[in-house]
Design a protein around this motif. Structure first.
Motif, PDB file in Angstrom:
ATOM      1  N   CYS A 105     -13.220   3.286  14.476  1.00  0.00           N
ATOM      2  CA  CYS A 105     -14.013   2.061  14.391  1.00  0.00           C
ATOM      3  C   CYS A 105     -13.493   1.146  13.276  1.00  0.00           C
ATOM      4  N   GLY A 106     -12.254   1.365  12.882  1.00  0.00           N
ATOM      5  CA  GLY A 106     -11.640   0.503  11.881  1.00  0.00           C
ATOM      6  C   GLY A 106     -12.361   0.506  10.545  1.00  0.00           C
ATOM      7  N   ARG A 108     -15.602   0.543  10.174  1.00  0.00           N
ATOM      8  CA  ARG A 108     -16.903  -0.137  10.233  1.00  0.00           C
ATOM      9  C   ARG A 108     -18.058   0.834  10.428  1.00  0.00           C
ATOM     10  N   GLY A 109     -17.775   1.985  10.990  1.00  0.00           N
ATOM     11  CA  GLY A 109     -18.858   2.907  11.346  1.00  0.00           C
ATOM     12  C   GLY A 109     -19.136   3.935  10.271  1.00  0.00           C
TER      13      GLY A 109
END
Lengths: 335, 332
Positions: A105-106, A108-109
């Motif tokens: 999720c790059g 982000r998560g």
């Protein structure tokens, strides 16, 4: 044997005929993962909350092993067993937990929100009860598609008193959805022991209230879990609707990295079966050598080391995308 | 984009038309909610859909608002395009978890691995003596969330156009209808009719003052503008209609043209959409404003049920008319 183990190093999509060697290997990878994660948290290479599942490996690993490609999994804030059990690339998974660009999720998560569409994990969620709700939607879509796909919904004893549990179990039963609900009963909802937050502590009995089968298994026995969930999955695939499987296990660590402790008897875990020890003992009884098991352990450690090295080498994500996203929602019209 | 011929229909019928057309065009569109199938929706918006599209595309759900929206999240992640009806915006409170922690967050949080082509239709507003739990305007709560469209159609044509755009969007949309508008009639373009999300519209041009209106306050503002025209005041009425993204360019352009702005939204004034609209206009058009932006909304009390009390709480055409008159007077 070494050659065979080498071949098994990247977890394959699950199949119904996974043997105890493979289940043990996955549990060992998962155990090693959580041990290393605790170190990474201590070293501040991972920040933010962390929910480990040491001692609970058999429930999650046994359950995902009952699935096949095309099935769907929803999970909780303690989802590492699903990451390993579904064969997520662990380098990327560690990268996500470390907030790096190569995470699924790059960055982000974070550790509890690693969705992986390719591996059928949509999705874990940090809101207790969400996995049940999402499973209803997947189940509706799967039933409509008619391809025999099922959803494994992983939830916990902490979620059974949420409204989501009632809403979801009713809808799944009402619409005969192909959903298997695995309640990982680790004995505690946050710091509160099960008998202090639930009057009826035999959680599988709740299934009766929805008119669906409910059963309880030794959640520290990976073969028992695998067998029970496989039977439930087969039933769901056959269009006979949801099953609730309660797996009795024990959380051998805090509810998260912020747990101050002090709420349970230090000896409470003393008599609890360690799922890895149980599986190793069985493998030995069935003829595996000490060396073979040691080799599994060694390769698990190597796999995790490689994953951590990959994650550490991964760059930080660029912040530019944040500004683009915000501009889209905060600025004027898009015509 | 707009069909050339129109048909006169109600706001409810226009919404129904949009649903029927999109369901026919795309079998991934599935309608679910309380009373939507056999009963046809308590405001008749989903009437006939069950017969036309069948029980696997039009689902009566249990009274489980968070479960309905949470289920829609799973459906969307599995490739469907769910349209949820939440009967009252007051009941949307029960689904704010899944909206805020799931629908609005996941496309971003999962880095684009999933989209959320979910439309949540709900209806709000007062005016039927329904009391504190069935009368609120809570659009600010969803408009506060990045990643989520919140739109409020004020006319049958926009009801069809915005719902059609919402149904075709891969981004989630909360579409807030108003209970007093369902029976309102208007000309609605036949065939394909889309109103782009994120756009406001000047519905009546004028040079003396601007009323930035939302939902049911748009027809009220138009009534006020008619009255004011008799006094020689030309009032420009802008239908804000999309709260997020907010069409600040159109709002600010009108503010610059007239120099006098009244924001009319039915919700409570404090922390409501009128606060955001007034702030945006002030930021962008301050130098052209001749007075501070005036806000009209509901009196800050829970909505009372009694017909003797409720009207005193609500803004209306007369209040808008009075506010514009006062604003013009003090800036003459």
């Amino acid at each position: 044997m070494t050659q065979t183990l080498q071949e098994r190093r990247s977890p394959l999509p699950s199949s119904p005929d996974i043997d105890l060697f493979e289940l043990y290997r996955r549990m060992r990878v998962l155990r090693r993962m959580d041990e290393v994660l605790a170190e990474l948290v201590a070293e501040r290479l991972i920040t933010g909350p962390m929910h480990l599942g040491i001692g609970q490996e058999a429930a999650g690993i046994g359950a995902t092993a009952a699935l096949r490609p095309g099935d769907m999994v929803t999970a909780t804030h303690r989802p590492h067993a699903q990451y390993v059990g579904l064969g997520l690339p662990l380098g990327r998974t560690f990268a996500e937990m470390m907030g790096r660009v190569d995470g699924q999720c790059g960055g982000r998560g974070g550790h509890m929100l690693i969705a992986d569409a390719e591996h059928g994990l949509l999705a874990p969620s940090g809101i207790v009860g969400h996995s049940l709700l999402f499973a209803v939607g997947h189940g509706l879509a799967q039933k409509r598609a008619g391809q025999g796909a099922v959803t494994l919904c992983v939830t916990g004893d902490g979620a059974v008193n949420s409204g989501a549990f009632n809403e979801s179990l009713n809808m799944a039963a009402l619409w005969r959805l192909p959903v298997v609900v695995l309640v990982e009963n680790n004995g505690y909802g946050l710091s509160v022991r099960l008998d202090r937050h639930s009057h009826q502590t035999e959680l599988y009995r709740r299934a009766a209230g929805y008119g669906i089968p409910g059963e309880v298994v030794d959640g520290n026995d990976v073969e028992a879990v695998h067998q029970a969930v496989s039977a439930a999955v087969a039933r769901a695939r056959d269009g006979q609707g949801p099953v609730l499987v309660e797996a009795l296990t024990f959380r051998n660590n805090g509810f998260s990295s912020s747990d101050r402790g002090g709420y349970r008897d230090p000896d409470e875990g003393a008599g609890v079966t360690d799922p890895l020890e149980l599986a190793a003992r069985r493998l030995r009884e069935r003829g595996a050598s000490v060396e073979e098991l040691a080799e599994i352990d060694r390769l698990a450690a190597v796999e995790i080391d490689e994953a951590v090295a990959f994650a550490k080498a991964s760059p930080w994500p660029d912040t530019e995308a944040l500004f683009e996203y915000a501009a889209k929602w905060d600025e004027g019209a898009r015509r | 984009m707009t069909g050339t011929t129109t048909t006169r229909m109600t706001y409810s019928q226009a919404l129904n038309d949009a649903l029927r057309r999109e369901m026919a065009a795309d079998d991934r569109v599935v309608v679910l909610g309380e009373d939507v199938a056999h009963y046809g929706g308590i405001f008749s918006v989903t009437r006939g859909l069950l017969d036309e599209f069948g029980a696997d595309r039009v689902l009566d759900t249990p009274i489980s608002e968070n479960g309905i929206v949470g289920g829609a999240i799973g459906m969307a992640m599995s490739g469907l395009r769910p349209v949820v009806e939440i009967m009252y915006t007051d009941f949307l409170c029960l689904a704010l978890d899944t909206i805020a922690n799931g629908v609005a967050a996941f496309p971003f949080a999962f880095n684009g691995q999933v989209s959320m082509p979910i439309v949540v239709r709900t209806q709000g507003g007062a005016g039927i003596n329904a009391g504190p739990q069935h009368s609120k305007s809570l659009e600010a709560w969803t408009a506060h969330l990045p990643g989520l469209h919140t739109v409020m159609p004020s006319s049958p044509a926009d009801a069809k156009g915005l719902l059609t755009a919402a149904l075709r969007s891969d981004e989630p949309v909360v579409l807030v209808e108003h209970k007093l508008l369902y029976r309102s009639e208007g000309e609605v373009p036949e065939g394909d009719h889309l109103v782009p999300l994120g756009t406001a519209e000047v519905v009546r041009p004028g040079r003396d003052a601007t009323v930035l209106a939302l939902s049911r306050m748009v027809p009220e503002a138009l009534t006020a503008a008619e009255q004011l025209a008799r006094q020689g005041l030309e009032v420009e009425v802008v239908d804000v209609r999309s709260l997020r993204p907010l069409d600040t360019a159109t709002l600010a352009a009108s503010a610059r043209r007239t120099g006098r702005v009244v924001v009319a939204a039915e919700s409570w004034v404090r922390y409501g959409p009128s606060a955001e609209i007034a702030a945006a206009v002030t930021e962008l058009a301050f130098d052209d404003l001749r007075a501070p932006v005036v806000r009209l909304g509901s009196l800050g009390v829970p909505y009372p049920a009694s017909p003797a009390l409720e009207p005193s709480v609500l803004p209306n055409a007369a209040a808008i008319e009075h506010a514009v008159e006062q604003l013009v007077k003090r800036t003459a």
